[in-house]
Design a protein around this motif. Structure first.
Motif, PDB file in Angstrom:
ATOM      1  N   MET A   1       0.825  -1.188   0.000  1.00  0.00           N
ATOM      2  CA  MET A   1       0.000   0.000   0.000  1.00  0.00           C
ATOM      3  C   MET A   1       0.864   1.244   0.000  1.00  0.00           C
ATOM      4  O   MET A   1       0.555   2.229  -0.658  1.00  0.00           O
ATOM      5  N   HIS A   2       1.993   1.212   0.731  1.00  0.00           N
ATOM      6  CA  HIS A   2       2.827   2.397   0.847  1.00  0.00           C
ATOM      7  C   HIS A   2       3.398   2.812  -0.496  1.00  0.00           C
ATOM      8  O   HIS A   2       3.495   3.998  -0.800  1.00  0.00           O
ATOM      9  N   GLY A  19      -5.786   5.358   5.721  1.00  0.00           N
ATOM     10  CA  GLY A  19      -5.871   3.909   5.611  1.00  0.00           C
ATOM     11  C   GLY A  19      -5.587   3.253   6.939  1.00  0.00           C
ATOM     12  O   GLY A  19      -5.158   3.901   7.903  1.00  0.00           O
ATOM     13  N   GLU A  20      -5.846   1.960   6.987  1.00  0.00           N
ATOM     14  CA  GLU A  20      -5.620   1.217   8.220  1.00  0.00           C
ATOM     15  C   GLU A  20      -4.150   1.218   8.601  1.00  0.00           C
ATOM     16  O   GLU A  20      -3.796   1.229   9.779  1.00  0.00           O
ATOM     17  N   GLU A  21      -3.297   1.214   7.610  1.00  0.00           N
ATOM     18  CA  GLU A  21      -1.865   1.258   7.845  1.00  0.00           C
ATOM     19  C   GLU A  21      -1.370   2.688   7.685  1.00  0.00           C
ATOM     20  O   GLU A  21      -1.428   3.251   6.606  1.00  0.00           O
ATOM     21  N   GLY A  22      -0.935   3.295   8.761  1.00  0.00           N
ATOM     22  CA  GLY A  22      -0.327   4.617   8.657  1.00  0.00           C
ATOM     23  C   GLY A  22      -1.238   5.769   8.993  1.00  0.00           C
ATOM     24  O   GLY A  22      -0.768   6.910   9.095  1.00  0.00           O
ATOM     25  N   SER A  25      -2.047  10.671   6.143  1.00  0.00           N
ATOM     26  CA  SER A  25      -0.770  11.153   5.628  1.00  0.00           C
ATOM     27  C   SER A  25      -1.032  12.102   4.477  1.00  0.00           C
ATOM     28  O   SER A  25      -2.168  12.276   4.043  1.00  0.00           O
ATOM     29  N   ASP A  37      -7.845   0.696   1.349  1.00  0.00           N
ATOM     30  CA  ASP A  37      -7.753  -0.530   2.142  1.00  0.00           C
ATOM     31  C   ASP A  37      -7.084  -1.602   1.294  1.00  0.00           C
ATOM     32  O   ASP A  37      -7.645  -2.030   0.286  1.00  0.00           O
ATOM     33  N   THR A  42      -9.653 -10.263   5.065  1.00  0.00           N
ATOM     34  CA  THR A  42      -8.345 -10.887   5.224  1.00  0.00           C
ATOM     35  C   THR A  42      -8.444 -12.384   5.548  1.00  0.00           C
ATOM     36  O   THR A  42      -7.708 -13.205   4.989  1.00  0.00           O
ATOM     37  N   ALA A  57      -0.354  -3.986  -2.985  1.00  0.00           N
ATOM     38  CA  ALA A  57       0.121  -2.656  -2.613  1.00  0.00           C
ATOM     39  C   ALA A  57       1.260  -2.140  -3.468  1.00  0.00           C
ATOM     40  O   ALA A  57       2.052  -1.326  -3.025  1.00  0.00           O
ATOM     41  N   TRP A 221     -12.141   3.389   5.690  1.00  0.00           N
ATOM     42  CA  TRP A 221     -11.538   2.653   4.569  1.00  0.00           C
ATOM     43  C   TRP A 221     -12.269   1.341   4.274  1.00  0.00           C
ATOM     44  O   TRP A 221     -12.103   0.768   3.211  1.00  0.00           O
ATOM     45  N   TYR A 285     -12.162   8.446  13.431  1.00  0.00           N
ATOM     46  CA  TYR A 285     -11.128   8.529  12.402  1.00  0.00           C
ATOM     47  C   TYR A 285     -11.322   9.735  11.483  1.00  0.00           C
ATOM     48  O   TYR A 285     -11.010   9.679  10.288  1.00  0.00           O
TER      49      TYR A 285
END
Length: 300
Positions: A1-2, A19-22, A25, A37, A42, A57, A221, A285
């Protein structure tokens, strides 16, 4: 994703990402917010159960699923779009969204808390028969699946409806309340399904294979892309108390218009009961700059 976000930052550096990660930003003051997402469903993905979307990603080529799509080709596509449309922000936003979905399972772009473009890639069929469905939507321009226009069902009778819900991992008050709702609506409908991927559940309402979906405590997300699919396919989306909805709210009800009020008759009392008990079901969020926009939508 990054890696995908890095590509996007090169093309739309003025935008923000969630997003869920990070977390949040990018440009924290932007009116545009991308909700991304990488994997929805998952557990299903890990088991090979056909109700999920897959994201690599942009870290490696996704030739296992889309032989022609790699991070390099994705970057070239978005760069070409930017060159052709530098003065047309709306056009750029919509097309970037569809390209991002090639390497991310689903994503959506919000403008002032309202989804304006979305894409979801669903992996269906199962082992030995995998197929993909690509859903796209633009605000005011309808929703499509593999290029075909989508329309929600015309169902108005709960007894003739097929419904879908979801359960979080925490066995708390909302989980218990939803288990009771699951039982109640199973008894009066054609059935209630629990597939385990909210974005896909919402797309199925837009596709017309189910008539309604509800769930507590979805993250932005999880639902941003699917919500726009339902709205652009002619469906209705509110909170589970019937209030105006944003993807930052913690209750989601999406259905065909003729069924919506009837579902609220069951969902609203249980949800209001949770709120009266002090269970948090407001917004979450929400990026700081977006608080004003969420308040505006909520007060409509």
């Amino acid at each position: 994703m990054h890696n995908a976000i890095q590509v996007l930052r090169q093309q739309v550096p003025e935008h923000a990402f969630l997003g869920e990660e990070g977390g949040v930003s990018g440009n924290a003051h932007s009116e545009y917010l991308w909700c991304i997402d990488p994997v929805d469903g998952t557990t299903n993905f890990a088991a090979g159960y056909p109700s999920f979307g897959v994201s690599v990603a942009g870290m490696t080529p996704i030739s296992a699923f889309y032989p022609a799509v790699t991070l390099a080709s994705f970057s070239a596509l978005t760069h070409n779009v930017a060159a052709r449309s530098a003065r047309n922000t709306k056009w750029r936003v919509h097309h970037y969204c569809y390209f991002v979905a090639s390497i991310l399972e689903h994503c959506a772009v919000l403008h002032k808390a309202v989804p304006v473009a979305a894409a979801v890639v669903e992996f269906a069929g199962g082992p030995l028969a995998w197929v993909t469905r690509t859903y796209t939507a633009s605000k005011g321009a309808g929703a499509q699946c593999n290029g075909k226009d989508l329309q929600v069902t015309a169902t108005t009778d709960v007894t003739q409806s097929l419904l879908v819900t979801g359960f979080g991992y925490e066995h708390d008050e909302a989980w218990s309340a939803n288990m009771e709702l699951f039982k109640e609506l199973t008894d009066v409908s054609r059935g209630v399904r629990r597939l385990g991927a909210a974005a896909i559940d919402l797309c199925h309402v837009a596709l017309g294979v189910s008539d309604g979906f509800w769930e507590y405590r979805l993250k932005p997300w999880d639902c941003a892309a699917g919500v726009l699919m339902v709205q652009e396919a002619g469906g209705t989306v509110t909170t589970m108390t019937g209030s105006p909805y944003t993807v930052f709210h913690r209750t989601t009800l999406a259905s065909t218009p003729g069924l919506h009020q009837r579902l609220l008759e069951t969902l609203k009392p249980k949800t209001e009961g949770l709120i009266q008990q002090g269970y948090p079901l407001g917004t979450w969020y929400v990026p700081e700059v977006y608080e004003q926009y969420v308040e505006q939508v909520s007060n409509l």
